[in-house]
Enzyme design. Structure first.
Site, PDB file in Angstrom:
ATOM      1  CG  ASN A   1      25.872 -71.997  57.530  1.00 23.40           C
ATOM      2  OD1 ASN A   1      24.941 -72.792  57.508  1.00 23.40           O
ATOM      3  ND2 ASN A   1      26.777 -71.999  58.488  1.00 23.40           N
TER       4      ASN A   1
ATOM      5  CG  HIS B   1      19.615 -72.685  60.161  1.00 27.57           C
ATOM      6  ND1 HIS B   1      19.559 -73.494  61.276  1.00 27.57           N
ATOM      7  CD2 HIS B   1      20.606 -71.788  60.395  1.00 27.57           C
ATOM      8  CE1 HIS B   1      20.453 -73.078  62.166  1.00 27.57           C
ATOM      9  NE2 HIS B   1      21.103 -72.056  61.653  1.00 27.57           N
TER      10      HIS B   1
ATOM     11  CG  HIS C   1      28.593 -76.116  62.465  1.00 21.59           C
ATOM     12  ND1 HIS C   1      28.391 -75.172  63.438  1.00 21.59           N
ATOM     13  CD2 HIS C   1      29.356 -77.075  63.053  1.00 21.59           C
ATOM     14  CE1 HIS C   1      29.005 -75.537  64.553  1.00 21.59           C
ATOM     15  NE2 HIS C   1      29.585 -76.695  64.339  1.00 21.59           N
TER      16      HIS C   1
ATOM     17  NE  ARG D   1      25.703 -77.361  67.040  1.00 23.58           N
ATOM     18  CZ  ARG D   1      26.068 -76.163  67.521  1.00 23.58           C
ATOM     19  NH1 ARG D   1      26.047 -75.105  66.754  1.00 23.58           N
ATOM     20  NH2 ARG D   1      26.434 -76.038  68.770  1.00 23.58           N
TER      21      ARG D   1
ATOM     22  NE  ARG E   1      22.253 -78.272  67.874  1.00 24.04           N
ATOM     23  CZ  ARG E   1      22.621 -77.324  68.744  1.00 24.04           C
ATOM     24  NH1 ARG E   1      22.320 -76.067  68.504  1.00 24.04           N
ATOM     25  NH2 ARG E   1      23.268 -77.641  69.829  1.00 24.04           N
TER      26      ARG E   1
ATOM     27  CD  GLU F   1      30.508 -72.776  60.124  1.00 26.84           C
ATOM     28  OE1 GLU F   1      29.747 -73.129  61.039  1.00 26.84           O
ATOM     29  OE2 GLU F   1      30.349 -71.738  59.500  1.00 26.84           O
TER      30      GLU F   1
ATOM     31  CB  THR G   1      28.988 -70.995  66.782  1.00 24.33           C
ATOM     32  OG1 THR G   1      28.601 -72.107  65.988  1.00 24.33           O
ATOM     33  CG2 THR G   1      30.403 -71.179  67.256  1.00 24.33           C
TER      34      THR G   1
ATOM     35  CD  GLU H   1      33.738 -67.350  59.369  1.00 26.07           C
ATOM     36  OE1 GLU H   1      34.226 -68.118  58.514  1.00 26.07           O
ATOM     37  OE2 GLU H   1      32.524 -67.284  59.613  1.00 26.07           O
TER      38      GLU H   1
ATOM     39  CG  HIS I   1      27.420 -66.088  64.412  1.00 24.44           C
ATOM     40  ND1 HIS I   1      26.363 -65.650  65.155  1.00 24.44           N
ATOM     41  CD2 HIS I   1      27.430 -67.429  64.537  1.00 24.44           C
ATOM     42  CE1 HIS I   1      25.766 -66.691  65.706  1.00 24.44           C
ATOM     43  NE2 HIS I   1      26.390 -67.780  65.346  1.00 24.44           N
TER      44      HIS I   1
HETATM   45  N1  PXP Z   1      30.509 -68.498  60.470  1.00 23.20           N
HETATM   46  C1  PXP Z   1      30.602 -69.421  61.455  1.00 23.20           C
HETATM   47  C2  PXP Z   1      31.958 -69.869  61.879  1.00 23.20           C
HETATM   48  C3  PXP Z   1      29.444 -69.978  62.046  1.00 23.20           C
HETATM   49  O1  PXP Z   1      29.561 -70.890  63.032  1.00 23.20           O
HETATM   50  C4  PXP Z   1      28.177 -69.582  61.559  1.00 23.20           C
HETATM   51  C5  PXP Z   1      26.947 -70.198  62.125  1.00 23.20           C
HETATM   52  O2  PXP Z   1      26.953 -71.561  61.893  1.00 23.20           O
HETATM   53  C6  PXP Z   1      28.139 -68.630  60.524  1.00 23.20           C
HETATM   54  C7  PXP Z   1      29.315 -68.092  60.022  1.00 23.20           C
HETATM   55  C8  PXP Z   1      26.841 -68.162  59.943  1.00 23.20           C
HETATM   56  O3  PXP Z   1      26.094 -67.499  60.907  1.00 23.20           O
HETATM   57  P1  PXP Z   1      24.582 -67.138  60.605  1.00 23.20           P
HETATM   58  O4  PXP Z   1      23.875 -68.425  60.376  1.00 23.20           O
HETATM   59  O5  PXP Z   1      24.154 -66.427  61.835  1.00 23.20           O
HETATM   60  O6  PXP Z   1      24.592 -66.252  59.385  1.00 23.20           O
END
Ligand code: PXP
Length: 253
Positions: free
Chosen positions: A10, A13, A46, A48, A52, A76, A107, A157, A200
């Site tokens: 992901n 960031h 994601h 959003r 952001r 996402e 999330t 998930e 997550h």
């Molecule tokens: N899976 C989902 C559905 C999420 O919303 C997120 C965070 O955007 C992640 C995985 C990844 O989480 P993290 O950034 O904490 O590794």
């Protein structure tokens, strides 16, 4: 036979850092390219509602890159008409439906598929028809898993945040309880014919226990990998995560 465990990276960031200054640097599309080169199986982003981090232009750029490289993009998004229209326009390989609150930092919990069944099911239907593989981001609660299956989604998930928080905060019993809920949830979901993903809050310390759950086919990991990239670079961070996943799946290999 053990399933090969896929890693979705992901890259949200990277966009967070870019947006701290405005402008175009660092570019999440370049991060996606590096992640794929380092062994990520796919890219997760994601979009959003408040934009952001990831922007609409990022999704366009990521779609183009991943289509060109024939690799999966996992979009996402919240269950809203605006997001549905964007997903139907880009038709990514996968769409993960998540709950979204504007005031949250990330999330925080899973979707309430039990309460939102009548509203979520038509979204799943339209995305399925468009050829997207739909996953629902839920806690490992048996009722939510049964409800997820009834929507027609192919994937759930499981939210690993509560387990990862308990590990980091040294709450050993809570961590054990959260891990067994994840194990039971994965078993139930697989028995119902759902593909199981998890994500997550996963880091090097927590990845092994989650990766060892045999029904899980994919982990989606973001924040920790982008943080580690500051210290060791994105490629080495991803390669180490991949090694830990493989070691957990085949401890004797
Ligand atoms: N899976 C989902 C559905 C999420 O919303 C997120 C965070 O955007 C992640 C995985 C990844 O989480 P993290 O950034 O904490 O590794």
């Amino acid at each position: 036979m053990t399933l090969r465990l896929r890693l979705g990276v992901n890259i949200d960031h990277v966009a967070t850092v870019r947006n701290a200054r405005g402008g175009l640097y660092p570019d999440p599309v370049r991060a996606a390219q590096e992640a794929l080169a380092a062994g990520a199986d796919g890219i997760t982003a994601h979009l959003r509602e408040d934009r952001r981090h990831i922007s609409d232009a990022d999704i366009a750029g990521l779609s183009e890159l991943l289509n060109r490289q024939e690799r999966p993009l996992n979009l996402e998004m919240a269950v809203t008409q605006e997001m549905l229209a964007i997903a139907l326009h880009h038709r990514p390989h996968a769409v993960c439906l998540v709950p979204e609150k504007r005031e949250e930092r990330t999330t925080e919990g899973g979707l309430d598929v039990v309460g939102g069944h009548n509203w979520i099911t038509p979204f799943v239907g339209q995305l399925n028809e468009a050829g997207c593989r739909v996953s629902l981001f839920i806690g490992p609660d048996p009722e939510q898993i049964h409800a997820a299956q009834r929507t027609g989604a192919a994937v759930v998930e499981l939210h690993t945040g509560a387990f990862c928080d308990a590990v980091r905060e040294g709450r050993v019993e809570d961590a054990q309880a959260e891990l067994s809920a994840l194990r039971d949830g994965a078993t139930l979901a697989a028995r119902l014919g759902l593909e199981v993903h998890a994500g997550h809050g996963i880091d090097y310390e927590t990845v092994g226990d989650v990766a060892a759950i045999p029904e899980i086919a994919e982990l989606n990991i973001g924040h920790f990998l982008i943080g580690e990239a500051i210290f060791v670079g994105l490629g080495p961070a991803i390669r180490r995560m991949r090694d830990l996943m493989d070691a957990a799946r085949e401890p004797d290999a």
